[in-house]
Design a protein around this motif. Sequence first.
Motif, PDB file in Angstrom:
ATOM      1  N   ASP A   1      16.809 -36.216  27.307  1.00 30.74           N
ATOM      2  CA  ASP A   1      17.665 -35.678  28.374  1.00 30.74           C
ATOM      3  C   ASP A   1      17.185 -34.302  28.834  1.00 30.74           C
ATOM      4  O   ASP A   1      17.720 -33.738  29.771  1.00 30.74           O
ATOM      5  N   GLN A   2      16.214 -33.778  28.134  1.00 28.43           N
ATOM      6  CA  GLN A   2      15.677 -32.463  28.501  1.00 28.43           C
ATOM      7  C   GLN A   2      14.195 -32.580  28.819  1.00 28.43           C
ATOM      8  O   GLN A   2      13.344 -32.221  28.003  1.00 28.43           O
ATOM      9  N   VAL A   3      13.905 -33.130  29.992  1.00 30.27           N
ATOM     10  CA  VAL A   3      12.504 -33.271  30.414  1.00 30.27           C
ATOM     11  C   VAL A   3      12.324 -32.557  31.744  1.00 30.27           C
ATOM     12  O   VAL A   3      13.103 -32.774  32.678  1.00 30.27           O
ATOM     13  N   GLN A   4      11.342 -31.693  31.796  1.00 25.23           N
ATOM     14  CA  GLN A   4      11.034 -31.004  33.047  1.00 25.23           C
ATOM     15  C   GLN A   4       9.591 -31.317  33.419  1.00 25.23           C
ATOM     16  O   GLN A   4       8.697 -31.243  32.568  1.00 25.23           O
ATOM     17  N   ALA A   5       9.374 -31.653  34.696  1.00 30.99           N
ATOM     18  CA  ALA A   5       8.017 -32.000  35.134  1.00 30.99           C
ATOM     19  C   ALA A   5       7.615 -31.141  36.323  1.00 30.99           C
ATOM     20  O   ALA A   5       8.404 -30.949  37.252  1.00 30.99           O
ATOM     21  N   THR A   6       6.408 -30.615  36.289  1.00 34.96           N
ATOM     22  CA  THR A   6       5.865 -29.895  37.448  1.00 34.96           C
ATOM     23  C   THR A   6       4.445 -30.392  37.697  1.00 34.96           C
ATOM     24  O   THR A   6       3.720 -30.726  36.759  1.00 34.96           O
TER      25      THR A   6
END
Lengths: 126, 143
Positions: free
Chosen positions: A97-102
């Motif tokens: 639930d804690q995924v960040q993508a750049t």
Amino acid sequence: MEEHEHAPQTQDSLATSEPAPVARGRDERIVRRTIPCDVLENDTAFLVIGELPGVAREDLTVEIQANTLIVRGERRIDSEITKFERSFVVPDAADVDQVQATLDAGLLRLEIGKTSRSRPKRIPVG
Amino acid sequence: MIFGVRRPAFDPLTLNLLNEWMREMAYEMGSGTFGDQPGFENEDGSVVLRVEVPGLDASDIDVQVHGRTVTIRADRKDSVPAGMRVLRRERGGDVSMVRTATIPSSADPDQCHAELKNGLLVLHFSQRERTGPRRITLDEGRP
């Protein structure tokens, strides 16, 4: 290099390193490629850095299905379509639930938080 | 062997050549998709060369045209962020790349512009006008 026991596992069936051109249409061809990745961690998160040269943000998808993280990207240059794909089995310590993508300059950075239970906890000594 | 002096397995000259060769190999090979697949293509009136340079800024890349040769040099500094531990390394860390290619005769080496987008370096050369066969007249030899 020694790999960590709970590193995200790659699914090699999807990670073809050799381009496999597939004819489609008269002049179009599709090339499938894997995504070279580094996987790092600290006490609070995993960091996956993958190479997707020429892939625009709108042509990239990152999905989580059950405990599998799937990255798919597509690059179209004239009649050649290059499809990038890679999947990872995420470890129990990862908080999906804690995924960040750049995506910047063809480099994908995926930061996956760790569950609070997996983080080291300092025990005060009385 | 007397008092711990061991003869080297290779003589120093051989070793130097081997080291030099391995350095060049590492320099040329790169890693990941970095710098893979150079090749010219004809597109809409220009001749195009694409080189993959994910993670690089324009300031990291040097492109030089000398005669009919184009040379692309790129340096990637990719150290592990502070406080992170490496679990898997496929991209190769710090890499220096040199790619040299011969510009095809259909392209004008003096008319080139470069763009960097989404980690893909694209060199556009103007296409030379095609000239048809030219007849050469023969001078009659003097007696």
